[in-house]
Structures are given as structure tokens and as C-alpha cells.
Design a protein around this motif. Structure first.
Motif, PDB file in Angstrom:
ATOM      1  N   THR A   1       0.816  -1.216   0.000  1.00 33.54           N
ATOM      2  CA  THR A   1       0.000   0.000   0.000  1.00 33.54           C
ATOM      3  C   THR A   1       0.851   1.269   0.000  1.00 33.54           C
ATOM      4  OG1 THR A   1      -0.143  -0.163   2.415  1.00 33.54           O
ATOM      5  CG2 THR A   1      -1.987  -1.042   1.142  1.00 33.54           C
ATOM      6  N   GLU A   2       2.159   1.138   0.177  1.00 33.67           N
ATOM      7  CA  GLU A   2       3.028   2.318   0.168  1.00 33.67           C
ATOM      8  C   GLU A   2       2.896   3.067  -1.154  1.00 33.67           C
ATOM      9  OE1 GLU A   2       7.113   1.929   1.036  1.00 33.67           O
ATOM     10  OE2 GLU A   2       6.823   1.009   2.999  1.00 33.67           O
ATOM     11  N   GLY A   3       2.636   4.365  -1.052  1.00 38.09           N
ATOM     12  CA  GLY A   3       2.557   5.182  -2.255  1.00 38.09           C
ATOM     13  C   GLY A   3       1.411   4.809  -3.153  1.00 38.09           C
ATOM     14  N   SER A   4       0.302   4.381  -2.564  1.00 38.64           N
ATOM     15  CA  SER A   4      -0.837   3.884  -3.344  1.00 38.64           C
ATOM     16  C   SER A   4      -1.318   4.881  -4.383  1.00 38.64           C
ATOM     17  CB  SER A   4      -1.993   3.515  -2.404  1.00 38.64           C
ATOM     18  OG  SER A   4      -2.440   4.664  -1.688  1.00 38.64           O
ATOM     19  N   MET A   5      -1.279   6.175  -4.049  1.00 37.00           N
ATOM     20  CA  MET A   5      -1.717   7.210  -4.981  1.00 37.00           C
ATOM     21  C   MET A   5      -0.621   8.214  -5.290  1.00 37.00           C
ATOM     22  SD  MET A   5      -5.550   7.980  -3.575  1.00 37.00           S
ATOM     23  CE  MET A   5      -5.826   9.153  -4.886  1.00 37.00           C
ATOM     24  N   CYS A   6       0.369   8.290  -4.414  1.00 41.67           N
ATOM     25  CA  CYS A   6       1.404   9.318  -4.557  1.00 41.67           C
ATOM     26  C   CYS A   6       2.710   8.789  -5.129  1.00 41.67           C
ATOM     27  CB  CYS A   6       1.681   9.963  -3.194  1.00 41.67           C
ATOM     28  SG  CYS A   6       0.228  10.753  -2.448  1.00 41.67           S
ATOM     29  N   GLY A   7       2.820   7.463  -5.289  1.00 41.83           N
ATOM     30  CA  GLY A   7       4.015   6.888  -5.876  1.00 41.83           C
ATOM     31  C   GLY A   7       5.111   6.533  -4.899  1.00 41.83           C
ATOM     32  N   ALA A   8       5.021   7.024  -3.664  1.00 34.34           N
ATOM     33  CA  ALA A   8       6.013   6.721  -2.639  1.00 34.34           C
ATOM     34  C   ALA A   8       5.398   6.958  -1.280  1.00 34.34           C
ATOM     35  CB  ALA A   8       7.259   7.590  -2.808  1.00 34.34           C
ATOM     36  N   LEU A   9       5.934   6.269  -0.274  1.00 33.93           N
ATOM     37  CA  LEU A   9       5.428   6.470   1.082  1.00 33.93           C
ATOM     38  C   LEU A   9       5.546   7.933   1.482  1.00 33.93           C
ATOM     39  CD1 LEU A   9       4.430   5.129   3.782  1.00 33.93           C
ATOM     40  CD2 LEU A   9       6.846   5.024   4.429  1.00 33.93           C
ATOM     41  N   LEU A  10       6.706   8.530   1.212  1.00 29.49           N
ATOM     42  CA  LEU A  10       6.953   9.951   1.488  1.00 29.49           C
ATOM     43  C   LEU A  10       7.196  10.631   0.141  1.00 29.49           C
ATOM     44  CD1 LEU A  10       9.330   9.543   4.561  1.00 29.49           C
ATOM     45  CD2 LEU A  10       6.901  10.175   4.618  1.00 29.49           C
ATOM     46  N   PRO A  11       6.144  11.047  -0.542  1.00 32.57           N
ATOM     47  CA  PRO A  11       6.284  11.518  -1.924  1.00 32.57           C
ATOM     48  C   PRO A  11       7.159  12.746  -2.087  1.00 32.57           C
ATOM     49  CG  PRO A  11       4.074  11.933  -1.077  1.00 32.57           C
ATOM     50  CD  PRO A  11       4.746  11.029  -0.103  1.00 32.57           C
ATOM     51  N   SER A  12       7.284  13.574  -1.068  1.00 33.26           N
ATOM     52  CA  SER A  12       8.156  14.744  -1.172  1.00 33.26           C
ATOM     53  C   SER A  12       9.616  14.379  -0.941  1.00 33.26           C
ATOM     54  CB  SER A  12       7.735  15.823  -0.162  1.00 33.26           C
ATOM     55  OG  SER A  12       8.083  15.430   1.162  1.00 33.26           O
ATOM     56  N   GLY A  13       9.853  13.157  -0.449  1.00 34.76           N
ATOM     57  CA  GLY A  13      11.193  12.727  -0.116  1.00 34.76           C
ATOM     58  C   GLY A  13      11.615  13.077   1.293  1.00 34.76           C
ATOM     59  N   ASN A  14      10.721  13.726   2.021  1.00 36.32           N
ATOM     60  CA  ASN A  14      11.042  14.184   3.375  1.00 36.32           C
ATOM     61  C   ASN A  14      10.087  13.589   4.396  1.00 36.32           C
ATOM     62  OD1 ASN A  14      12.962  16.037   2.245  1.00 36.32           O
ATOM     63  ND2 ASN A  14      11.246  17.406   1.769  1.00 36.32           N
ATOM     64  N   ALA A  15      10.597  13.302   5.597  1.00 40.69           N
ATOM     65  CA  ALA A  15       9.724  12.887   6.686  1.00 40.69           C
ATOM     66  C   ALA A  15       8.950  14.069   7.243  1.00 40.69           C
ATOM     67  CB  ALA A  15      10.532  12.223   7.800  1.00 40.69           C
ATOM     68  N   VAL A  16       9.503  15.266   7.095  1.00 43.20           N
ATOM     69  CA  VAL A  16       8.849  16.490   7.564  1.00 43.20           C
ATOM     70  C   VAL A  16       9.024  17.582   6.514  1.00 43.20           C
ATOM     71  CG1 VAL A  16       8.746  18.254   9.360  1.00 43.20           C
ATOM     72  CG2 VAL A  16       9.279  15.895   9.988  1.00 43.20           C
ATOM     73  N   ASP A  17       7.922  18.225   6.151  1.00 47.08           N
ATOM     74  CA  ASP A  17       7.938  19.423   5.319  1.00 47.08           C
ATOM     75  C   ASP A  17       7.287  20.544   6.112  1.00 47.08           C
ATOM     76  OD1 ASP A  17       8.787  18.721   2.356  1.00 47.08           O
ATOM     77  OD2 ASP A  17       7.529  17.060   3.044  1.00 47.08           O
ATOM     78  N   VAL A  18       7.741  21.760   5.921  1.00 48.70           N
ATOM     79  CA  VAL A  18       7.152  22.913   6.606  1.00 48.70           C
ATOM     80  C   VAL A  18       6.319  23.696   5.600  1.00 48.70           C
ATOM     81  CG1 VAL A  18       7.592  25.030   7.891  1.00 48.70           C
ATOM     82  CG2 VAL A  18       9.039  23.021   8.261  1.00 48.70           C
ATOM     83  N   ILE A  19       5.016  23.786   5.874  1.00 46.16           N
ATOM     84  CA  ILE A  19       4.083  24.499   5.002  1.00 46.16           C
ATOM     85  C   ILE A  19       3.347  25.533   5.848  1.00 46.16           C
ATOM     86  CG2 ILE A  19       2.133  24.303   3.419  1.00 46.16           C
ATOM     87  CD1 ILE A  19       2.867  21.389   2.970  1.00 46.16           C
ATOM     88  N   ASP A  20       3.370  26.769   5.420  1.00 40.42           N
ATOM     89  CA  ASP A  20       2.772  27.875   6.189  1.00 40.42           C
ATOM     90  C   ASP A  20       3.288  27.893   7.623  1.00 40.42           C
ATOM     91  OD1 ASP A  20       1.385  28.660   3.968  1.00 40.42           O
ATOM     92  OD2 ASP A  20      -0.595  28.042   4.679  1.00 40.42           O
ATOM     93  N   GLY A  21       4.560  27.519   7.794  1.00 35.55           N
ATOM     94  CA  GLY A  21       5.164  27.543   9.117  1.00 35.55           C
ATOM     95  C   GLY A  21       4.821  26.368  10.004  1.00 35.55           C
ATOM     96  N   ILE A  22       4.118  25.365   9.462  1.00 34.27           N
ATOM     97  CA  ILE A  22       3.674  24.202  10.240  1.00 34.27           C
ATOM     98  C   ILE A  22       4.419  22.956   9.770  1.00 34.27           C
ATOM     99  CG2 ILE A  22       1.709  22.772  10.921  1.00 34.27           C
ATOM    100  CD1 ILE A  22       1.480  25.609  11.931  1.00 34.27           C
ATOM    101  N   ALA A  23       5.003  22.218  10.712  1.00 33.46           N
ATOM    102  CA  ALA A  23       5.675  20.966  10.378  1.00 33.46           C
ATOM    103  C   ALA A  23       4.632  19.908  10.020  1.00 33.46           C
ATOM    104  CB  ALA A  23       6.526  20.496  11.549  1.00 33.46           C
ATOM    105  N   CYS A  24       4.772  19.316   8.843  1.00 35.03           N
ATOM    106  CA  CYS A  24       3.797  18.339   8.342  1.00 35.03           C
ATOM    107  C   CYS A  24       4.534  17.109   7.810  1.00 35.03           C
ATOM    108  CB  CYS A  24       2.986  18.925   7.183  1.00 35.03           C
ATOM    109  SG  CYS A  24       2.136  20.477   7.503  1.00 35.03           S
TER     110      CYS A  24
END
Length: 354
Positions: A171-194
Motif C-alpha cells: 500500500t506504500e505510495g498507493s496514490m502518490c508513488g512513494a510512502l513519502l512523496p516529497s522525499g522528506n519525513a517532515v515538510d514545513v508548510i505555512d510555518g507548520i511541520a507536516c
């Protein structure tokens, strides 16, 4: 020209997990997706916040459709296409699967004559067309017919019913192609860790306290929190391209999931949005994805999670908890997941779209 649906359409109304869906044989619906979607909007009574002129229940959890058909691949027994019919917009989305309704697919396939029941228990391999994976469900079939009676109970559903164990792989990457599609465990969007993650359901996972919440707020309060929902939508729209989902303005994914420390002995507490209404519980694949995020060091979920010793994650939600079993390899990487749901046949007959 006569109306081909003036005599109604065969329909099986099912509860699967904590959701309800109209189940159809694909052969009974238009083959053209646009015509099919227009028909389903009429069946559900959308767009209308009350869905008063259809069978929808004025909630995303009760405005769902499962379209079943003979298996299109050798490693499956039946095909399942999930469609989310929006309540107050003229939209029908196949952009995601639904693990709760998946629990109803096995019984529905047997009830509809698409797959034969076995004498005691019927294993059925379900090709989830939304994502391409195959899930294994085991259906209680004493005397060669589906029985919905049993002692299994799940939070968010009164009483007890026959268990429907579900197991998933790949089920990894079922729609996004990878478990972490951005390549990061954490991305910061609008100042929020996601954490942008997809282990069966694309989710954006962020801490509730980063949004000024405790995480224990009532669902109704969240549905009225327009400023909060606007902030979440801003993050969701930016996350879409980072998750290889493109413009998600009119899509039901990714799911926004706020996490906080567990309060009832589980692994973590969640508030999920689908995508603009607060979920009364949590979807099966979203629960699997959240459990997976709990195992990834440095993520918002891992910061808060209490990891179980036996791999059984109780993912707390507004109406209880959903159990997820994660199978991991020697490196702690999730290789498979399972859960237990229940289902029940509510009615079988014909539905009239107009």
C-alpha cells in the motif's frame, strides 16, 4: 426517448465499518463516467446540504458508492471502485479508496452473485481499482450464505456483528508513488511541520497544538471552526503538488489529520478532515497511514505516539479507536497492515434516481 432508469436500478445499501454506501453492479450503471456520476448525484440527492431528494445521509460518511464487477486481474476475485459523492457540491470523486466500505465489498459481492460463498468462511481477494492494490477479506458464511451476526465490535458502530478481517500489502505510495512523496519525513508548510505520507491514503499529518488545539475538541466544534478549516485548506492545496497529486482543489485527498498525545491508552489521538468536514472516526487507510507515520523518527506523529510492543496500534478518534496491525521488517519498515471491521446489509432493492 424513454428513461432507461424509470424502473429503478438494483442497489444494495450496506454499512461498512463506520460508513454507509450504495453498492451497485457496474453492469447496471452507465459505462460513461460522466453519465454514471450524474446518475449517482441524483441517487444521493446532491448537491444539497440535506440530500433531501436522495438516499444520502447529509454527511460524507453516508454519501458513498461502491461499484463492483468481475475481477479484471488473475490475483483477485472481484473489482471494487469506490466513489465519494460530495454532499453539497456536484462532484463525484474516485481520487481515493475507502477501507471502511471495503469491509462491505466481500459480503456485497456474495449477495450480488459476483462471487460464490464457501461453507463456513469465504476468503475473497478484492482488487481496489482506485489504487491498484489487492486486499484479502474473510467473510463469515455459515451454511454457504453471508451472516452478519457475531461478537465483533468496533468503535463508532453500536452493537456487535460478524468480524471482517482485512489484510493489505504493497500500500506504500498507493496514490502518490512513494510512502513519502516529497522525499522528506517532515515538510514545513505555512510555518507548520507536516508529514506528507501515503500508506494506502494520502494524508497530511500535523500536530493539533501547532494549530492552537488540544486535539480533543468535539467534531461539531471543528465543523464550525471556519478559520481553522481555511488554514488547513491552505496547507492542503500546497501539499497536493508536493504529493504528486497536482491541483487538489476539487479532490477529496489528501486528508488533513491533526494528531495529539493519546488519551485512552492508544498509540495516538486523531482529528481527521475529509477534506472539509471533521470525520466522526477515521478511515481505515488513513488509520494505517497514521500508524505508519508514528514509526518514522522525527515526524509530528512520532513525537507524540506511544508505540505498542505488539504492533497493534489503537488510533484514537472522536468516537473511539481503530485498531491497526502493522507488520514490519528487521529495519522497522512497515511491510503490511491489517485491521478488523464489521459490515451489515441494510436493504436490497431498487433505487430511483429521478
Amino acid at each position: 426517448m424513454s428513461d432507461p432508469y424509470q424502473d429503478g436500478i438494483p442497489c444494495l445499501w450496506m454499512r461498512g465499518g463506520t460508513s454507509k454506501a450504495a453498492c451497485f453492479n457496474a453492469a447496471d450503471l452507465p459505462s460513461d463516467p460522466a453519465a454514471r456520476d450524474a446518475l449517482l448525484l441524483a441517487v444521493m440527492g446532491s448537491p444539497d446540504s440535506r440530500q433531501i431528494d436522495g438516499i444520502g445521509g447529509a454527511d460524507p460518511l453516508t454519501s458513498k458508492v461502491a461499484v463492483l464487477s468481475p475481477a479484471s486481474r488473475a490475483d483477485a476475485d472481484v473489482d471494487y471502485l469506490f466513489l465519494q459523492v460530495f454532499v453539497d457540491q456536484p462532484l463525484v470523486s474516485d481520487a481515493q479508496g475507502c477501507g471502511n466500505i471495503l469491509a462491505a465489498v466481500g459480503p456485497a459481492a456474495i449477495e450480488m452473485g459476483l462471487f460464490p460463498a464457501q461453507p463456513a468462511e469465504t476468503p475473497i481477494r478484492i482488487h481496489m481499482r482506485n489504487t491498484g492494490e489487492v486486499a484479502l477479506a474473510r467473510i463469515f458464511t455459515p451454511e454457504g450464505r453471508v451472516s452478519y451476526s457475531g461478537k465483533a465490535a468496533i468503535d463508532g458502530v453500536p452493537g456487535s456483528h460478524a468480524p471482517v478481517p482485512l489484510m493489505f500489502q504493497n500500500t506504500e505510495g498507493s496514490m502518490c508513488g512513494a510512502l513519502l512523496p516529497s522525499g522528506n519525513a517532515v515538510d514545513v508548510i505555512d510555518g507548520i511541520a507536516c508529514t506528507l505520507i501515503d500508506n494506502g491514503m494520502p494524508c497530511v499529518i500535523l500536530r493539533a497544538d501547532a494549530m492552537g488545539l488540544s486535539g480533543a475538541e468535539p467534531r461539531d466544534e471543528m465543523d464550525q471552526a471556519e478559520a481553522l478549516k481555511a488554514r488547513l485548506e491552505s496547507i492542503r492545496l500546497q501539499a497536493g503538488p508536493l504529493m504528486n497529486l497536482g491541483d487538489v482543489t476539487h479532490k477529496s485527498v489528501p486528508k488533513m489529520t491533526l494528531v495529539s498525545a493519546p488519551r485512552s491508552g492508544g498509540a495516538i489521538k486523531t482529528l481527521s478532515f475529509i477534506p472539509h468536514r471533521c470525520h466522526a472516526s477515521i478511515g481505515v487507510f488513513a488509520a494505517v497511514t497514521v500508524a505508519t507515520a508514528c514509526t518514522l523518527p522525527g515526524t509530528p506523529a512520532a513525537e507524540l505516539a506511544v508505540l505498542p510492543a505488539d504492533g497493534r496500534f489503537a488510533i484514537e478518534h472522536p468516537s473511539g479507536a481503530a485498531e491497526v496491525l502493522l507488520e514490519t521488517d528487521g529495519a522497522g519498515r512497515a511491510t503490511g497492515a491489517g485491521t478488523l471491521r464489521t459490515a451489515r446489509k441494510l436493504f436490497a432493492g431498487r433505487v430511483f434516481p429521478r
